[in-house]
Design a protein around this motif. Structure first.
Motif, PDB file in Angstrom:
ATOM      1  N   THR A  30     -45.180 -36.952  -7.123  1.00 41.70           N
ATOM      2  CA  THR A  30     -44.941 -38.258  -6.510  1.00 41.70           C
ATOM      3  C   THR A  30     -45.666 -39.349  -7.275  1.00 41.70           C
ATOM      4  O   THR A  30     -46.848 -39.207  -7.604  1.00 41.70           O
ATOM      5  CB  THR A  30     -45.431 -38.244  -5.042  1.00 41.70           C
ATOM      6  OG1 THR A  30     -44.714 -37.228  -4.318  1.00 41.70           O
ATOM      7  CG2 THR A  30     -45.211 -39.585  -4.364  1.00 41.70           C
ATOM      8  N   TYR A  31     -44.950 -40.428  -7.554  1.00 41.46           N
ATOM      9  CA  TYR A  31     -45.576 -41.623  -8.105  1.00 41.46           C
ATOM     10  C   TYR A  31     -46.193 -42.383  -6.939  1.00 41.46           C
ATOM     11  O   TYR A  31     -45.501 -42.705  -5.963  1.00 41.46           O
ATOM     12  CB  TYR A  31     -44.536 -42.489  -8.829  1.00 41.46           C
ATOM     13  CG  TYR A  31     -45.108 -43.769  -9.384  1.00 41.46           C
ATOM     14  CD1 TYR A  31     -45.929 -43.749 -10.511  1.00 41.46           C
ATOM     15  CD2 TYR A  31     -44.842 -45.002  -8.789  1.00 41.46           C
ATOM     16  CE1 TYR A  31     -46.465 -44.917 -11.030  1.00 41.46           C
ATOM     17  CE2 TYR A  31     -45.366 -46.174  -9.308  1.00 41.46           C
ATOM     18  CZ  TYR A  31     -46.183 -46.128 -10.417  1.00 41.46           C
ATOM     19  OH  TYR A  31     -46.712 -47.287 -10.925  1.00 41.46           O
ATOM     20  N   LEU A  43     -41.962 -45.575   1.686  1.00 38.90           N
ATOM     21  CA  LEU A  43     -41.348 -44.499   0.924  1.00 38.90           C
ATOM     22  C   LEU A  43     -40.140 -45.081   0.194  1.00 38.90           C
ATOM     23  O   LEU A  43     -39.250 -45.663   0.813  1.00 38.90           O
ATOM     24  CB  LEU A  43     -40.895 -43.378   1.877  1.00 38.90           C
ATOM     25  CG  LEU A  43     -39.905 -42.343   1.332  1.00 38.90           C
ATOM     26  CD1 LEU A  43     -40.538 -41.520   0.219  1.00 38.90           C
ATOM     27  CD2 LEU A  43     -39.402 -41.445   2.460  1.00 38.90           C
ATOM     28  N   LEU A  44     -40.129 -44.948  -1.130  1.00 41.91           N
ATOM     29  CA  LEU A  44     -38.978 -45.387  -1.922  1.00 41.91           C
ATOM     30  C   LEU A  44     -38.216 -44.159  -2.408  1.00 41.91           C
ATOM     31  O   LEU A  44     -38.814 -43.235  -2.981  1.00 41.91           O
ATOM     32  CB  LEU A  44     -39.420 -46.221  -3.123  1.00 41.91           C
ATOM     33  CG  LEU A  44     -40.121 -47.552  -2.831  1.00 41.91           C
ATOM     34  CD1 LEU A  44     -40.380 -48.304  -4.139  1.00 41.91           C
ATOM     35  CD2 LEU A  44     -39.300 -48.418  -1.886  1.00 41.91           C
ATOM     36  N   VAL A  45     -36.910 -44.158  -2.173  1.00 41.24           N
ATOM     37  CA  VAL A  45     -36.055 -43.031  -2.564  1.00 41.24           C
ATOM     38  C   VAL A  45     -35.077 -43.535  -3.621  1.00 41.24           C
ATOM     39  O   VAL A  45     -34.269 -44.431  -3.359  1.00 41.24           O
ATOM     40  CB  VAL A  45     -35.313 -42.435  -1.363  1.00 41.24           C
ATOM     41  CG1 VAL A  45     -34.597 -41.155  -1.782  1.00 41.24           C
ATOM     42  CG2 VAL A  45     -36.280 -42.145  -0.212  1.00 41.24           C
ATOM     43  N   SER A  46     -35.147 -42.949  -4.793  1.00 44.23           N
ATOM     44  CA  SER A  46     -34.465 -43.470  -5.976  1.00 44.23           C
ATOM     45  C   SER A  46     -32.963 -43.228  -5.972  1.00 44.23           C
ATOM     46  O   SER A  46     -32.417 -42.484  -5.150  1.00 44.23           O
ATOM     47  CB  SER A  46     -35.060 -42.821  -7.225  1.00 44.23           C
ATOM     48  OG  SER A  46     -34.626 -41.470  -7.332  1.00 44.23           O
ATOM     49  N   ASP A  47     -32.325 -43.821  -6.967  1.00 45.18           N
ATOM     50  CA  ASP A  47     -30.946 -43.456  -7.286  1.00 45.18           C
ATOM     51  C   ASP A  47     -30.976 -42.166  -8.101  1.00 45.18           C
ATOM     52  O   ASP A  47     -32.028 -41.516  -8.222  1.00 45.18           O
ATOM     53  CB  ASP A  47     -30.230 -44.605  -8.016  1.00 45.18           C
ATOM     54  CG  ASP A  47     -30.868 -44.952  -9.368  1.00 45.18           C
ATOM     55  OD1 ASP A  47     -31.663 -44.156  -9.894  1.00 45.18           O
ATOM     56  OD2 ASP A  47     -30.560 -46.045  -9.884  1.00 45.18           O
ATOM     57  N   ARG A  57     -40.197 -48.100 -10.942  1.00 48.46           N
ATOM     58  CA  ARG A  57     -41.659 -48.057 -10.767  1.00 48.46           C
ATOM     59  C   ARG A  57     -42.250 -49.464 -10.703  1.00 48.46           C
ATOM     60  O   ARG A  57     -43.206 -49.702  -9.958  1.00 48.46           O
ATOM     61  CB  ARG A  57     -42.297 -47.241 -11.886  1.00 48.46           C
ATOM     62  CG  ARG A  57     -42.028 -45.757 -11.736  1.00 48.46           C
ATOM     63  CD  ARG A  57     -42.987 -44.937 -12.554  1.00 48.46           C
ATOM     64  NE  ARG A  57     -42.773 -43.507 -12.357  1.00 48.46           N
ATOM     65  CZ  ARG A  57     -43.449 -42.556 -12.990  1.00 48.46           C
ATOM     66  NH1 ARG A  57     -44.387 -42.897 -13.857  1.00 48.46           N
ATOM     67  NH2 ARG A  57     -43.210 -41.284 -12.753  1.00 48.46           N
ATOM     68  N   LYS A  58     -41.676 -50.385 -11.463  1.00 52.82           N
ATOM     69  CA  LYS A  58     -42.134 -51.772 -11.408  1.00 52.82           C
ATOM     70  C   LYS A  58     -41.923 -52.333  -9.993  1.00 52.82           C
ATOM     71  O   LYS A  58     -42.786 -53.047  -9.466  1.00 52.82           O
ATOM     72  CB  LYS A  58     -41.353 -52.615 -12.419  1.00 52.82           C
ATOM     73  CG  LYS A  58     -41.837 -54.042 -12.563  1.00 52.82           C
ATOM     74  CD  LYS A  58     -40.929 -54.864 -13.464  1.00 52.82           C
ATOM     75  CE  LYS A  58     -40.873 -54.309 -14.864  1.00 52.82           C
ATOM     76  NZ  LYS A  58     -40.037 -55.166 -15.760  1.00 52.82           N
ATOM     77  N   GLY A  67     -49.466 -55.092  -0.244  1.00 54.37           N
ATOM     78  CA  GLY A  67     -50.412 -54.505   0.702  1.00 54.37           C
ATOM     79  C   GLY A  67     -50.050 -53.136   1.242  1.00 54.37           C
ATOM     80  O   GLY A  67     -50.647 -52.659   2.216  1.00 54.37           O
ATOM     81  N   TYR A  68     -49.103 -52.473   0.606  1.00 53.93           N
ATOM     82  CA  TYR A  68     -48.658 -51.165   1.083  1.00 53.93           C
ATOM     83  C   TYR A  68     -49.144 -50.030   0.180  1.00 53.93           C
ATOM     84  O   TYR A  68     -49.328 -50.217  -1.027  1.00 53.93           O
ATOM     85  CB  TYR A  68     -47.127 -51.105   1.122  1.00 53.93           C
ATOM     86  CG  TYR A  68     -46.488 -52.108   2.033  1.00 53.93           C
ATOM     87  CD1 TYR A  68     -46.356 -51.864   3.398  1.00 53.93           C
ATOM     88  CD2 TYR A  68     -45.995 -53.313   1.533  1.00 53.93           C
ATOM     89  CE1 TYR A  68     -45.761 -52.788   4.239  1.00 53.93           C
ATOM     90  CE2 TYR A  68     -45.392 -54.243   2.362  1.00 53.93           C
ATOM     91  CZ  TYR A  68     -45.287 -53.974   3.719  1.00 53.93           C
ATOM     92  OH  TYR A  68     -44.690 -54.901   4.538  1.00 53.93           O
ATOM     93  N   LEU A  69     -49.293 -48.859   0.775  1.00 52.27           N
ATOM     94  CA  LEU A  69     -49.365 -47.618   0.019  1.00 52.27           C
ATOM     95  C   LEU A  69     -47.922 -47.198  -0.230  1.00 52.27           C
ATOM     96  O   LEU A  69     -47.146 -47.046   0.721  1.00 52.27           O
ATOM     97  CB  LEU A  69     -50.104 -46.547   0.816  1.00 52.27           C
ATOM     98  CG  LEU A  69     -50.016 -45.115   0.290  1.00 52.27           C
ATOM     99  CD1 LEU A  69     -50.586 -45.010  -1.116  1.00 52.27           C
ATOM    100  CD2 LEU A  69     -50.705 -44.141   1.240  1.00 52.27           C
ATOM    101  N   VAL A  70     -47.553 -47.056  -1.483  1.00 45.93           N
ATOM    102  CA  VAL A  70     -46.163 -46.746  -1.824  1.00 45.93           C
ATOM    103  C   VAL A  70     -46.082 -45.353  -2.444  1.00 45.93           C
ATOM    104  O   VAL A  70     -46.831 -45.032  -3.373  1.00 45.93           O
ATOM    105  CB  VAL A  70     -45.584 -47.791  -2.802  1.00 45.93           C
ATOM    106  CG1 VAL A  70     -44.128 -47.472  -3.133  1.00 45.93           C
ATOM    107  CG2 VAL A  70     -45.701 -49.189  -2.206  1.00 45.93           C
ATOM    108  N   VAL A  71     -45.160 -44.545  -1.926  1.00 54.88           N
ATOM    109  CA  VAL A  71     -44.945 -43.203  -2.464  1.00 54.88           C
ATOM    110  C   VAL A  71     -43.500 -43.088  -2.938  1.00 54.88           C
ATOM    111  O   VAL A  71     -42.569 -43.488  -2.253  1.00 54.88           O
ATOM    112  CB  VAL A  71     -45.276 -42.099  -1.440  1.00 54.88           C
ATOM    113  CG1 VAL A  71     -46.768 -42.074  -1.142  1.00 54.88           C
ATOM    114  CG2 VAL A  71     -44.496 -42.263  -0.149  1.00 54.88           C
ATOM    115  N   VAL A  72     -43.358 -42.540  -4.142  1.00 58.20           N
ATOM    116  CA  VAL A  72     -42.035 -42.389  -4.757  1.00 58.20           C
ATOM    117  C   VAL A  72     -41.900 -40.936  -5.202  1.00 58.20           C
ATOM    118  O   VAL A  72     -42.240 -40.581  -6.334  1.00 58.20           O
ATOM    119  CB  VAL A  72     -41.873 -43.336  -5.971  1.00 58.20           C
ATOM    120  CG1 VAL A  72     -40.431 -43.350  -6.450  1.00 58.20           C
ATOM    121  CG2 VAL A  72     -42.337 -44.749  -5.632  1.00 58.20           C
TER     122      VAL A  72
END
Length: 238
Positions: A30-31, A43-47, A57-58, A67-72
Motif C-alpha cells: 500500500t502507498y 481510501l483511493l482505489v485506482s483504475d 500518487r500525486k 489533513g487525511y491519512l491516505v491509503v492506496v
C-alpha cells in the motif's frame, strides 16, 4: 463493455513516485501518505493501471495535504494492466468483486488504528469497488470518478453519501447513464448526493492527463477540488 477509453493515455508507472511510502497494510502492498495520526482517512482505489501511476500518487499526496491519512492499496497484487496484455484476460483475473473483498480489511485496519471517519474514492475500475462500499454503513462518504461497470442497480442500493463525477465524452459511463444515476439518487432523500458532468473531457481525465497540457491539468484539478469538498463535508464533519 470494454472500451479503448479504458487504456487511453496510459501512465508510465513508477514505484518511486510520490512523497509517501509503501508498506504492507491489511495484507496488501500500500502507498501511504499523510499524517499517520489523523483521525480522518481516505481510501483511493485506482483504475486498471494501479497504484504506481505518478498522477494518481500525486493526487493521493494532495488529499493527504488536506489533513487525511491516505491509503492506496495494490489491489492487483503487482499485476497492473499493461498495454501488451489482453484486456479481457486481465479483467477476468482482476475482478472488482475481489477488489471489494480486499477493501474490507483495509477499512477494518484503519478503524483499528483509531481512525474515526473514512472516505473512499474510486477511479474507473475502482469506482465499482467503492460503490460496493457505499452499500454499507462502513464508511462515511464515497466519490466515483468516471466509473466503469457501475449499474443503476448499484446506485439504487447506495446508503452512503456519494458524489459522482462524470465526463461529457465517456463511452463507458456516458452522460445519459450518469443522468440516470442522478435521477435515482434524487429520489433517495436519505442519501446525500452530488452529480456533475464535466464538459469537454473524456473518461479518465482526472488521473490520466498530460501534465504539460494546461487545460487538461485545470480540468483534472477542478474534479480534485470537488472530491476534496465532498470529503470535507462528510468525512471531516466532526
Amino acid at each position: 463493455m470494454a472500451s479503448p477509453q479504458c487504456v487511453q493515455n496510459a501512465p508510465t508507472l513508477s514505484a518511486s513516485s510520490g512523497v509517501g511510502f509503501v508498506q504492507e497494510f491489511a495484507g496488501l502492498n500500500t502507498y501511504i501518505t499523510g499524517s499517520l495520526d489523523s483521525k480522518f482517512a481516505i481510501l483511493l482505489v485506482s483504475d486498471i493501471f494501479g497504484y504506481k501511476a505518478p498522477n494518481f500518487r500525486k493526487l493521493a499526496d494532495k488529499v493527504a495535504a488536506a489533513g487525511y491519512l491516505v491509503v492506496v492499496p495494490d489491489f492487483f497484487y503487482g499485476d497492473p494492466f499493461e498495454m501488451h496484455k489482453n484486456r479481457t484476460d486481465w479483467r477476468a483475473a482482476h475482478g472488482t468483486d475481489k477488489g471489494f473483498e480486499d477493501a474490507k480489511p483495509v477499512i477494518s485496519a484503519l478503524k483499528s488504528k483509531g481512525v474515526s471517519a473514512i472516505g473512499a474514492a474510486g477511479f474507473c475500475w475502482g469506482a465499482k469497488v467503492v460503490v460496493e462500499l457505499a452499500k454499507s454503513d462502513e464508511i462515511q462518504a464515497v466519490v466515483m470518478l468516471h466509473p466503469s461497470r457501475v449499474t443503476v442497480d448499484d446506485i439504487r442500493a447506495v446508503k452512503t453519501p456519494i458524489s459522482l463525477l462524470g465526463a461529457e465524452f465517456d463511452q463507458i459511463s456516458p452522460p445519459e447513464l450518469v443522468k440516470q444515476f442522478e435521477e435515482i439518487l434524487a429520489v433517495k432523500p436519505e442519501v446525500s448526493s452530488f452529480v456533475k458532468i464535466f464538459p469537454g473531457v473524456v473518461h479518465g481525465w482526472t488521473v490520466r492527463y498530460d501534465i504539460a497540457d494546461q487545460l487538461a491539468v485545470k480540468n483534472a484539478e477542478e474534479a480534485h477540488v470537488d472530491m476534496l469538498n465532498w470529503f470535507t463535508k462528510h468525512v471531516k464533519r466532526g
